[in-house]
Scaffold this motif. Sequence first.
Motif, mmCIF file in Angstrom:
data_model
loop_
_atom_site.group_PDB
_atom_site.id
_atom_site.type_symbol
_atom_site.label_atom_id
_atom_site.label_comp_id
_atom_site.label_asym_id
_atom_site.label_seq_id
_atom_site.Cartn_x
_atom_site.Cartn_y
_atom_site.Cartn_z
ATOM 1 N N ALA A 1 12.183 0.124 -3.598
ATOM 2 C CA ALA A 1 11.129 -0.338 -4.652
ATOM 3 C C ALA A 1 11.461 -1.835 -4.902
ATOM 4 O O ALA A 1 10.594 -2.616 -4.903
ATOM 5 C CB ALA A 1 11.121 0.612 -5.838
ATOM 6 N N ALA A 2 12.850 -1.878 -5.126
ATOM 7 C CA ALA A 2 13.294 -3.392 -5.399
ATOM 8 C C ALA A 2 13.033 -4.246 -4.324
ATOM 9 O O ALA A 2 12.434 -5.333 -4.464
ATOM 10 C CB ALA A 2 14.609 -3.245 -5.613
ATOM 11 N N LEU A 3 12.930 -3.780 -2.946
ATOM 12 C CA LEU A 3 12.894 -4.466 -1.850
ATOM 13 C C LEU A 3 11.440 -4.756 -1.661
ATOM 14 O O LEU A 3 11.048 -6.226 -1.455
ATOM 15 C CB LEU A 3 13.584 -3.966 -0.663
ATOM 16 C CG LEU A 3 13.339 -4.691 0.923
ATOM 17 C CD1 LEU A 3 13.876 -6.164 0.866
ATOM 18 C CD2 LEU A 3 13.557 -3.681 1.787
ATOM 19 N N LEU A 4 10.832 -3.947 -1.604
ATOM 20 C CA LEU A 4 9.269 -4.274 -1.582
ATOM 21 C C LEU A 4 8.579 -5.095 -2.787
ATOM 22 O O LEU A 4 7.423 -5.675 -2.711
ATOM 23 C CB LEU A 4 8.378 -2.854 -1.345
ATOM 24 C CG LEU A 4 8.719 -2.154 -0.011
ATOM 25 C CD1 LEU A 4 7.652 -0.873 0.239
ATOM 26 C CD2 LEU A 4 8.403 -3.153 1.162
ATOM 27 N N ALA A 5 9.067 -4.815 -3.916
ATOM 28 C CA ALA A 5 8.875 -5.296 -5.139
ATOM 29 C C ALA A 5 8.839 -6.931 -5.009
ATOM 30 O O ALA A 5 8.259 -7.919 -5.339
ATOM 31 C CB ALA A 5 9.478 -4.867 -6.457
ATOM 32 N N SER A 6 10.158 -7.237 -4.544
ATOM 33 C CA SER A 6 10.497 -8.695 -4.148
ATOM 34 C C SER A 6 9.351 -9.079 -3.228
ATOM 35 O O SER A 6 9.012 -10.300 -3.378
ATOM 36 C CB SER A 6 11.985 -8.699 -3.633
ATOM 37 O OG SER A 6 12.960 -8.105 -4.441
#
Length: 388
Positions: free
Chosen positions: A16-21
């Motif tokens: 989620a952190a990766l795709l949110a970035s």
Amino acid sequence: MDINLTTTFFFIFSGAALLASLALLTRQPLLIAYIALGALIGPYGAAWVTDVNLLAEVAEFGIIFLLFLLGLDMQPKSLVSTIKQTSRVAVISSLIFMAVGYLVALAFGFTQRESWIIGAAMIFSSTIIGIKLLPTTVLHHRYTGELMVGLLLIQDMIAIFVLLILFSMSLGEFSGVALLKTVIAFPVLILIAFAAVRFAILPLLQRFDRFHEYLFLVAIGWCLGMAELAHIMGLSVEMGAFLAGISLATSPISQYIAISLKPLRDFFLILFFFSLGARFNVGLLSEILFASLVLATLMLAIKPVVFRYLSAKMMHSRKLAWDLGFRMGQISEFSLLIAYVALEMALIGEAASLLIQATAILTFVVSSYIVVMRYPTPIAINDSLRRD
């Protein structure tokens, strides 16, 4: 791949952190990143996370805390007035959306019963998206926020009625006794909530208000306790959580509780949107793709228009009426619940259930884009539209 809960959470939150970035870099709404992650690593994607039912149950806490925090910021007298004002809009709009869903489903060859259930699933707008994308100042201090909350609460009551009908249909007949119990249960739950707060919760909070950890624990216990009591009484857990918040709204420490619980709410909401994407069976999409595109397009086009014109007399300007309409222009997490419940009870086939799910995801995505790009939100990419 057999993985434990720690590894599951690692995949979800790191992903989620990766795709949110990536979403922020490409100016996309964050909600879309969470749904896309579920589709990518869920059981119908890479299958890195397979126990989606468990995650869906855990994610329900996000909705519960969202409604609890919302209730903490609303005064009971103001809420009653708002519901009275919005009841006409809620009822008329519900009939229109149900009729459109029913006719579209019938046109694509679904049975009468499936078409009625699909139509019923189109009634609701998403509490999570509607409130999550509404600036705090608008939600708690302006008329638009009050109207949205009133409409969503009436839709919540309609959802309970729809689910009650589905449970009755699974038994072969509609149960008038069960309906009567539900009608009686709601005011009883309200009395219990306000009596418990006045004679038990507030005295405890006032006596031990120096111990912040204690306040935090009592708030969570009260929220979940009311949610469980509502479930036992045949109502929705969301309604119980909202009443728990409303009953505490007059407390001087309500704002402290609200601020303390926001990170916990966001944690569970990420799980909710992940589980939404993960439970979508992409393999069967081709069967209902065209029908879902037609139905989603109609909902996205009709809902803003209906809400805009029905609420025009209550809004201060045409611009605010359109704002309300577009913010409620999707279908709801309740629609997904109806799809899952009806399928489990063999009231509809898998294609009908998938049609509701696909329409929900499409309207979630497109509606979020429209609101984030055009209206003030806490997660707007454009600085001029970002409001907390």
